[in-house]
Design an enzyme around this catalytic site. Structure first.
Site: not given
Length: 389
Positions: A226, A269, A299, A305
């Site tokens: 990512h 993360h 969050h 989450h």
């Protein structure tokens, strides 16, 4: 045609429970939050100002640092009135219903899938043809601007050519006209004997504008792993600290996913930023159920989450081949370096907070086993140690 100073005294409007910048009225809550779609007004003749509701925020407009996040739900146009914020710049993201925004500098027609930015102190009226709902992020002491593209170069993400500005459009109308002013987190109103939309011409660059989010040119990894979500930044409101934003607007549009040897959905993360997400249309790739258009999630800093259990299971066994994800989806995020507090309205009164949100992670299973211990002679395994947690 007339100076805007020609008005009567500003008077305080009655306090509203759903409109406050008192970030201490509720006890802090670090839990993951999800709101079902915010309810449309049940009563008639609710205009944009009456339909503004503060969900969360941090900071102080008096000190020129902070943000406030709103939802709006309305079903009636503003008649013979205008609104402006003395506190900050408004970024408006419609989710349902087209907005016809009449500003002092001209008209903007803003549909779901588009956004509008109204600078601090610019007056405007919002006209609708029926029920309308959307999200707003206000920033204090800074302005939204395009991010620095760095190594990406001159083109990509939100291209400057796709931003649209109004041309002068004036109204010559006399009679009772009200100006609503958001000042230090409170609402005031004054009266005058003419429309404020009497600007015959203007020049400069302190102007409202709109942007079609479907024109966002996304970039991503074409090999593995990512890239940081900052690659999805549409606009940023920088802070005084280099490289840190008061708020970033990030966008997650339909796009190709091609990276190999990678868990493709957003990874699990904990963040040093607060993430407030909204969904304009479609199904969000990491949570296809529960996160609905017109709803939201929050969050907070330090709270873990990521994808729900079903998404994790599907993505873990999906073939590593090019995949077009998020078809018909348009999700966005207000990401801020500030610790957001939730108002009493957002926590209780709105009656759409999903207290069972945490359950979407409870079915996650441990997949590690000592029986799967790799061969100590496998150089590729040891080469990849430390690439992530």
């Amino acid at each position: 045609m007339l100076p805007s100073a020609k008005h009567r005294r500003f008077e305080r409007l009655p306090e509203r429970e759903d409109f406050t910048h008192d970030w201490n009225e509720e006890y802090p809550d670090p839990n993951q939050k999800r709101w079902l779609p915010f309810k449309m007004p049940e009563e008639e003749n609710v205009d944009f100002v009456a339909g503004l509701k503060v969900v969360s925020g941090a900071g102080d407009p008096k000190c020129r640092h902070g943000t406030a996040i709103y939802v709006y739900t309305c079903n009636s146009s503003m008649e013979n009135s205008a609104f402006y914020s003395s506190d900050g710049e408004f970024l408006i993201v419609p989710q349902e219903g087209t907005l016809r925004i009449q500003t002092e500098l001209g008209l903007l027609i803003v549909e779901p899938g588009e956004l509008a930015v109204i600078p601090q102190n610019i007056r405007y009226a919002v006209h609708v043809d029926g029920p309308a709902r959307g999200y707003i992020c206000e920033v204090f002491g800074t302005r939204f601007t395009l991010p620095n593209l760095g190594p990406i170069g001159a083109n990509g993400l939100a291209n400057p050519r796709d931003f649209q500005y109004p041309t002068a459009f004036y109204v010559e109308k006399e009679g009772l006209f009200k100006i609503y002013n958001k000042y230090q987190g409170k609402l005031f109103v004054c009266e005058q004997d003419h429309s404020c939309f009497d600007v015959v011409g203007w020049h400069g660059n302190y102007s409202p504008y709109k942007y079609n989010m479907w024109k966002f040119s996304a970039v991503n990894s074409v090999t593995f792993d990512h890239m940081d979500p900052s690659i999805f930044t549409v606009l940023t409101a920088p802070s005084l600290e280099e490289g840190t934003a008061v708020v970033d607007l990030a966008l997650f549009p339909p796009r190709w996913s091609v990276h190999e040897h990678t868990f493709r959905p957003p990874y699990y993360h904990r963040n040093v930023m607060s993430e407030f997400m909204g969904l304009i249309c479609g199904k969000y790739e990491a949570k296809e159920d529960g996160f609905l258009p017109g709803g939201a999630t929050l969050h907070s800093i330090g709270t873990p989450h990521g994808p729900d259990a079903e998404c994790f299971s599907k993505a873990s066994s999906a073939p590593m081949e090019p995949q077009f994800i998020g078809s018909g989806q348009l999700a966005f995020m207000f990401e801020t370096s500030l610790m957001l507090a939730i108002t009493k309205w957002g926590q209780k009164t709105c009656q759409v907070l999903d207290d069972a949100y945490y359950e979407c992670w409870q079915k996650l299973q441990k997949n590690f086993s000592l029986d799967d211990k790799p061969d100590e002679n496998d150089k590729n395994f040891f080469r990849n140690l430390g690439t992530g947690i």
